[in-house]
Design an enzyme around this catalytic site. Structure first.
Site, PDB file in Angstrom:
ATOM      1  N   HIS A  66      33.799  18.057  -1.775  1.00 23.78           N
ATOM      2  CA  HIS A  66      34.414  17.048  -2.416  1.00 23.78           C
ATOM      3  C   HIS A  66      35.600  16.463  -1.661  1.00 23.78           C
ATOM      4  O   HIS A  66      35.900  16.950  -0.840  1.00 23.78           O
ATOM      5  CB  HIS A  66      34.896  17.570  -3.915  1.00 23.78           C
ATOM      6  CG  HIS A  66      33.504  17.623  -4.596  1.00 23.78           C
ATOM      7  ND1 HIS A  66      32.809  18.939  -4.830  1.00 23.78           N
ATOM      8  CD2 HIS A  66      32.528  16.606  -5.373  1.00 23.78           C
ATOM      9  CE1 HIS A  66      31.674  18.535  -5.481  1.00 23.78           C
ATOM     10  NE2 HIS A  66      31.622  17.428  -5.866  1.00 23.78           N
ATOM     11  N   ASP A  84      32.789  13.454  -8.205  1.00 25.41           N
ATOM     12  CA  ASP A  84      32.604  12.791  -6.987  1.00 25.41           C
ATOM     13  C   ASP A  84      33.226  11.478  -6.654  1.00 25.41           C
ATOM     14  O   ASP A  84      32.891  10.778  -5.475  1.00 25.41           O
ATOM     15  CB  ASP A  84      30.895  12.583  -6.857  1.00 25.41           C
ATOM     16  CG  ASP A  84      29.985  13.748  -7.097  1.00 25.41           C
ATOM     17  OD1 ASP A  84      30.595  14.844  -6.584  1.00 25.41           O
ATOM     18  OD2 ASP A  84      28.716  13.412  -7.305  1.00 25.41           O
ATOM     19  N   ASN A 122      36.773  32.406 -20.233  1.00 28.09           N
ATOM     20  CA  ASN A 122      37.891  32.621 -19.093  1.00 28.09           C
ATOM     21  C   ASN A 122      37.427  31.794 -18.082  1.00 28.09           C
ATOM     22  O   ASN A 122      36.907  32.242 -17.238  1.00 28.09           O
ATOM     23  CB  ASN A 122      38.364  33.879 -18.934  1.00 28.09           C
ATOM     24  CG  ASN A 122      39.536  34.123 -17.837  1.00 28.09           C
ATOM     25  OD1 ASN A 122      39.995  33.092 -17.411  1.00 28.09           O
ATOM     26  ND2 ASN A 122      39.858  35.324 -17.486  1.00 28.09           N
ATOM     27  N   SER A 174      36.022  18.125  -9.281  1.00 28.41           N
ATOM     28  CA  SER A 174      35.417  19.437  -8.647  1.00 28.41           C
ATOM     29  C   SER A 174      36.448  19.696  -7.287  1.00 28.41           C
ATOM     30  O   SER A 174      36.364  18.670  -6.662  1.00 28.41           O
ATOM     31  CB  SER A 174      33.950  19.205  -8.347  1.00 28.41           C
ATOM     32  OG  SER A 174      33.647  20.280  -7.393  1.00 28.41           O
TER      33      SER A 174
END
Ligand SMILES: Cc1ncc(COP(=O)(O)O)c(C=O)c1O
Length: 445
Positions: free
Chosen positions: A224, A194, A292, A219
Site C-alpha cells: 500500500h 488503496d 482487540n 491499510s
C-alpha cells in the site's frame, strides 16, 4: 550524554549502517523480477522501529498516539485510530454503524448496504458476517468504480449504508455518492485502503479521499501507499463514531484510557453503569461486544517515519502511472487503458489493463506472458465476489444478498482485467522493461 543516550546513538548508527549494507535499493539488472508493489523505506524506518524496540513498550503507546494524531492531520479529519490491518479497519467501521449508541440510526440485521462485487473481499465481509445484506451494483470501466447511475435502483426501505472502495486509488464519484447518502439519510463508509493521497477537486480546493465518508479506512500492508507491515486505521470527524470505534477496537470497553493509563477521567470508581454496583471499576465496564484489534508501537513507529514520505510516494505513483499511460497509448487497440475519474487526481495503487475482445490474446495469456518475463501481475482482487466459494455457503444458509442488474462489467473485469505496479520502488529502467514486455505481447517489438 547519559549512558542510555550514548548506547542508543551507537545502536541507531549501527542500524543505519546495516540498512546501507543490506537494504539500500539496487539498480535493476537483467533477470531481476519487477514486483507490483512492496515496502519502500530507508534507515529512518529501521531506526524508528529500533527505538520502539528499545522502549520495549510493545503494545500501543507513545508511537501509536503520535501516529494517530499525525495521520488525522495529514488527511484533514478529526480523528484516526490505529488498528492491526485494513480488514480490521473495515470490520470496525462497519460494526460501529451497528452500535446501540446510534439509536434509530443504527444498522440492524437484515438492513441493506450498497456496495460492489468488483473489489477486495473484506470491504464486504463485515456486512455478511453481521447478518446484514450486501446489495451489489455494477461498476464502470475504465475507472473500475461504482456505477453511480445504478444507486437509485439499488435503494430499498432497508438501505442503511453505502460501503465502497476507491478502486486502485481512482476515486469513485464521491460527490455523487455523498449526495445520494445525504438525500436518503444513509451512512457512507469509504474504504480508502488503496487510495491514500488521492484528491478530489472541489470548489475552493482539493480534498483527500477518506474525508467524505462518515468513516474511512486505510491499510498499511506492504504494497500500500505507506506501510507498517501489518496495520490500518479508521478515520472519522464524528466524535460519537470515534468513541464507538475506540470501544469496539479495545475489547468493547466504555473507558477511554490508553493502555497503561488509569483514571484519566477522574471518576474511575464513581460511575453507575447498567445494573452493575455503583462505582464498579470503569476500566472493566463494557458498552459494546468488542474485539482487540490494536496495533503495536513497533508498527506505529515505522508508520510515523513512513507518513513523512507519503507526499513523495504519492508523487512517484502519479509519475509512474503517467509514464505507463503515455508509453502504452500505442497499444490501445489491444487494451482498454485506465482513466482517472473526472474531477480527481488519483494517488494510483496500480495500472489497470483490460484486454479488448479483438486482441489476439486473452487476459490469462497476457498475464502468463508478463509473469514469464518477470513482471508481477495482480487481478482486480475478487473480480466478481459473488462468484467465489464463500458465496456458496450463503446459498446453503439462505442468507440474502441482492444484485442490481446484471453485473456485466464486473464479470468483464473478472474475465479480462489485471493490473501491474506503479509503486515508488519502480524506476525508469523497470518501467521501460514493463512497457517492452507489453509491446512484445502485442507484436510491437
Ligand atoms: C480495497 C481494500 N480494502 C481492504 C484491504 C485489506 O487490507 P489489509 O490487507 O491491511 O487487511 C485491501 C487489501 O489490500 C484492499 O485492497
Amino acid at each position: 550524554m547519559s549512558r542510555r543516550e550514548e548506547l542508543k546513538t551507537r545502536i541507531l548508527d549501527l542500524v543505519g549502517a546495516y540498512y546501507d549494507e543490506v537494504h539500500r535499493p539496487k539498480p535493476w539488472r537483467e533477470g531481476d523480477r519487477i514486483p507490483y508493489g512492496g515496502r519502500v523505506f530507508d534507515a529512518e524506518e529501521m531506526k524508528a522501529l529500533t527505538e520502539a524496540c528499545l522502549d520495549f513498550w510493545l503494545t500501543s503507546g507513545r508511537w501509536s498516539s503520535a501516529f494517530e494524531e499525525r495521520f488525522a492531520s495529514y488527511l484533514g479529519v478529526g480523528r484516526s485510530l490505529l488498528v492491526n490491518s485494513g480488514s480490521s479497519a473495515n470490520l470496525l467501521a462497519f460494526m460501529a454503524l451497528t452500535s446501540p449508541l446510534l439509536g434509530d440510526q443504527a444498522l440492524r440485521r437484515g438492513d441493506e448496504v450498497i456496495t460492489v462485487a468488483a473489489g477486495f473481499p473484506t470491504t464486504v465481509a463485515p456486512i455478511v458476517q453481521y447478518g446484514a445484506v450486501p446489495v451489489f451494483v455494477d461498476v464502470t470501466l475504465p475507472t473500475g468504480n461504482v456505477d453511480v447511475g445504478a444507486l437509485d435502483e439499488a435503494l430499498s426501505e432497508r438501505t442503511k449504508a453505502v460501503f465502497l472502495a476507491h478502486t486502485l486509488g481512482n476515486p469513485f464519484d464521491v460527490k455523487a455518492v455523498r449526495a445520494f447518502c445525504d438525500r436518503h439519510s444513509l451512512w457512507l463508509v469509504e474504504d480508502n485502503c488503496d487510495a491514500l493521497g488521492s484528491e478530489v477537486l472541489a470548489e475552493g480546493g482539493r480534498r483527500l479521499t477518506g474525508t467524505f465518508g462518515d468513516l474511512a479506512t486505510s491499510s498499511f500492508y506492504p504494497p500500500h501507499h505507506m506501510t507498517m507491515g501489518e496495520g490500518g486505521a479508521v478515520c472519522t470527524s464524528d466524535e460519537r463514531l470515534h468513541r464507538i470505534v475506540l470501544s469496539l477496537r479495545d475489547w468493547g470497553r466504555d473507558c477511554v484510557c490508553p493502555s497503561g493509563v488509569d483514571d484519566s477521567c477522574g471518576c474511575r470508581f464513581s460511575g453507575q453503569f447498567g445494573t452493575l454496583p455503583f462505582g464498579y471499576d470503569h476500566k472493566y465496564v463494557y458498552s459494546h461486544f468488542g474485539y482487540n484489534l490494536k496495533a503495536t508501537d513497533l508498527q506505529a513507529a515505522i508508520g510515523v517515519a513512513q507518513l513523512r514520505k507519503v507526499p513523495a510516494f504519492v508523487e512517484a505513483r502519479r509519475r509512474n502511472w503517467a509514464f505507463l499511460r503515455r508509453a502504452l497509448e500505442s497499444l490501445e487497440d489491444f487494451f482498454l487503458l485506465p482513466e482517472a475519474t473526472e474531477g480527481t487526481e488519483p494517488s494510483w495503487f496500480g495500472f489497470l489493463l483490460t484486454v479488448r475482445p479483438q486482441a489476439p490474446f486473452g487476459r490469462d495469456g497476457a498475464v502468463a506472458h508478463l509473469e514469464a518475463k518477470g513482471i508481477q501481475t495482480r487481478m482486480l482482487f475478487a473480480g466478481n465476489l459473488t462468484r467465489h466459494p464463500c458465496f456458496d455457503a450463503l446459498r446453503v444458509s439462505g442468507q440474502g444478498w441482492r444484485v442490481v442488474g446484471e453485473l456485466d462489467v464486473t464479470d468483464r473485469i473478472m474475465r479480462d482485467t489485471f493490473w501491474i505496479g506503479v509503486y515508488p520502488g519502480l524506476d525508469e529502467a523497470r518501467l521501460t522493461r514493463m512497457v517492452e514486455a507489453l509491446e512484445s505481447l502485442c507484436g510491437r517489438l
